[in-house]
Design a protein around this motif. Sequence first.
Motif, short mmCIF file in Angstrom:
data_model
loop_
_atom_site.label_atom_id
_atom_site.label_comp_id
_atom_site.label_asym_id
_atom_site.label_seq_id
_atom_site.Cartn_x
_atom_site.Cartn_y
_atom_site.Cartn_z
N ILE A 29 0.84 -1.20 0.00
CA ILE A 29 0.00 0.00 0.00
C ILE A 29 0.88 1.25 0.00
CG2 ILE A 29 -1.80 1.28 1.24
CD1 ILE A 29 -2.73 -1.33 -0.07
N LEU A 30 1.97 1.21 0.75
CA LEU A 30 2.90 2.34 0.78
C LEU A 30 3.52 2.58 -0.60
CD1 LEU A 30 4.30 4.45 2.57
CD2 LEU A 30 6.05 2.74 3.08
N ALA A 31 3.93 1.51 -1.27
CA ALA A 31 4.50 1.65 -2.62
C ALA A 31 3.45 2.14 -3.61
CB ALA A 31 5.08 0.31 -3.08
N LEU A 32 2.23 1.66 -3.49
CA LEU A 32 1.14 2.09 -4.36
C LEU A 32 0.85 3.58 -4.15
CD1 LEU A 32 -1.04 1.22 -6.42
CD2 LEU A 32 -2.52 0.71 -4.46
N HIS A 33 0.79 3.99 -2.91
CA HIS A 33 0.55 5.40 -2.58
C HIS A 33 1.67 6.29 -3.15
CE1 HIS A 33 -1.30 8.61 -0.25
NE2 HIS A 33 -0.16 8.86 0.35
N ALA A 67 -7.04 12.02 -7.88
CA ALA A 67 -6.83 12.56 -6.53
C ALA A 67 -7.67 11.79 -5.51
CB ALA A 67 -7.17 14.04 -6.50
N HIS A 68 -8.88 11.43 -5.89
CA HIS A 68 -9.73 10.69 -4.96
C HIS A 68 -9.26 9.25 -4.77
CE1 HIS A 68 -12.69 14.00 -5.82
NE2 HIS A 68 -12.55 14.01 -4.50
N VAL A 69 -8.71 8.65 -5.79
CA VAL A 69 -8.10 7.32 -5.64
C VAL A 69 -6.92 7.41 -4.68
CG1 VAL A 69 -6.80 5.52 -6.84
CG2 VAL A 69 -8.89 6.43 -7.87
N GLN A 70 -6.11 8.44 -4.85
CA GLN A 70 -4.97 8.63 -3.95
C GLN A 70 -5.44 8.86 -2.52
OE1 GLN A 70 -2.03 7.90 -3.87
NE2 GLN A 70 -0.58 9.53 -3.44
N LEU A 71 -6.51 9.61 -2.36
CA LEU A 71 -7.07 9.82 -1.02
C LEU A 71 -7.50 8.50 -0.39
CD1 LEU A 71 -8.24 11.59 1.27
CD2 LEU A 71 -10.33 11.77 -0.10
N THR A 72 -8.16 7.67 -1.16
CA THR A 72 -8.62 6.38 -0.64
C THR A 72 -7.44 5.51 -0.21
OG1 THR A 72 -10.56 6.49 -2.07
CG2 THR A 72 -9.98 4.32 -1.18
N VAL A 73 -6.43 5.42 -1.06
CA VAL A 73 -5.23 4.63 -0.73
C VAL A 73 -4.52 5.26 0.48
CG1 VAL A 73 -2.98 3.86 -1.58
CG2 VAL A 73 -4.98 3.74 -3.07
N GLY A 74 -4.45 6.59 0.50
CA GLY A 74 -3.79 7.28 1.61
C GLY A 74 -4.50 7.05 2.94
N LEU A 75 -5.82 7.07 2.93
CA LEU A 75 -6.56 6.81 4.17
C LEU A 75 -6.37 5.37 4.63
CD1 LEU A 75 -9.85 8.80 3.55
CD2 LEU A 75 -8.05 9.32 5.21
N TRP A 76 -6.37 4.46 3.68
CA TRP A 76 -6.11 3.06 4.00
C TRP A 76 -4.74 2.94 4.65
CZ3 TRP A 76 -6.11 -1.25 -0.32
CH2 TRP A 76 -6.02 -2.52 0.27
N LEU A 77 -3.75 3.57 4.04
CA LEU A 77 -2.39 3.55 4.56
C LEU A 77 -2.33 4.17 5.96
CD1 LEU A 77 0.58 2.91 3.94
CD2 LEU A 77 0.75 5.17 2.89
N PRO A 107 11.93 8.21 -0.17
CA PRO A 107 12.38 8.00 -1.56
C PRO A 107 11.33 8.48 -2.57
CG PRO A 107 11.87 5.90 -0.50
CD PRO A 107 11.76 6.95 0.55
N LEU A 108 11.81 8.88 -3.74
CA LEU A 108 10.91 9.33 -4.79
C LEU A 108 10.10 8.17 -5.36
CD1 LEU A 108 13.18 11.89 -6.67
CD2 LEU A 108 11.32 12.36 -5.07
N PHE A 109 10.69 6.98 -5.40
CA PHE A 109 10.01 5.78 -5.89
C PHE A 109 10.25 4.65 -4.91
CE2 PHE A 109 10.93 8.27 -9.68
CZ PHE A 109 9.69 8.30 -10.30
N ARG A 110 9.20 3.90 -4.65
CA ARG A 110 9.32 2.73 -3.77
C ARG A 110 9.05 1.48 -4.60
NH1 ARG A 110 9.28 3.47 1.76
NH2 ARG A 110 8.82 5.58 2.43
N ALA A 111 9.79 0.44 -4.30
CA ALA A 111 9.60 -0.82 -5.01
C ALA A 111 8.43 -1.59 -4.41
CB ALA A 111 10.88 -1.67 -4.91
N PHE A 112 7.75 -2.33 -5.28
CA PHE A 112 6.65 -3.18 -4.81
C PHE A 112 7.28 -4.44 -4.31
CE2 PHE A 112 4.20 -0.31 -7.42
CZ PHE A 112 3.04 -0.17 -6.70
#
Length: 154
Positions: free
Chosen positions: A5-9, A52-62, A149-154
Amino acid sequence: MYAFILALHSLIRWFVLAGLVFALYRAYTGWLGNKPFSKFDNRVRVITATIAHVQLTVGLWLYFISPVVSYFLHHFKEAVHNRQIRFFGMEHITMMLIGITLITIASAKAKRKTTDQEKFKTMAIWLTVALLVILSSIPWSFSPLTSRPLFRAF
């Protein structure tokens, strides 16, 4: 699960930023160039808000599964004095909620405007403020305050 979830965010942030920059480009060129507000411009408006709303959803989950946030919430008196923990427990989520709210307002207000110039102007102003809020609250790799980091690995 947390690492995924962190990498996805982290990945979706780039889509949010790209969408905002492109929407701002369309808004300013349409507004200053006195262009018609096309179906494509409307799609850009909707897609930018959706990302932005997808990012919000993932961010809240995180937020709710993060060990950093959990520590912040359970040890508030000590954690609020630690810059890194306070940033993720309180500052980042607050500013990002404000940024996404501004994007939502931009989209909703532009949709209801009657002239093309009003639509572009509304998007340009609200999205500019949203972008500035969001840019100020991303934990950039070069930030002396909170670095990730600017990019996180999955």
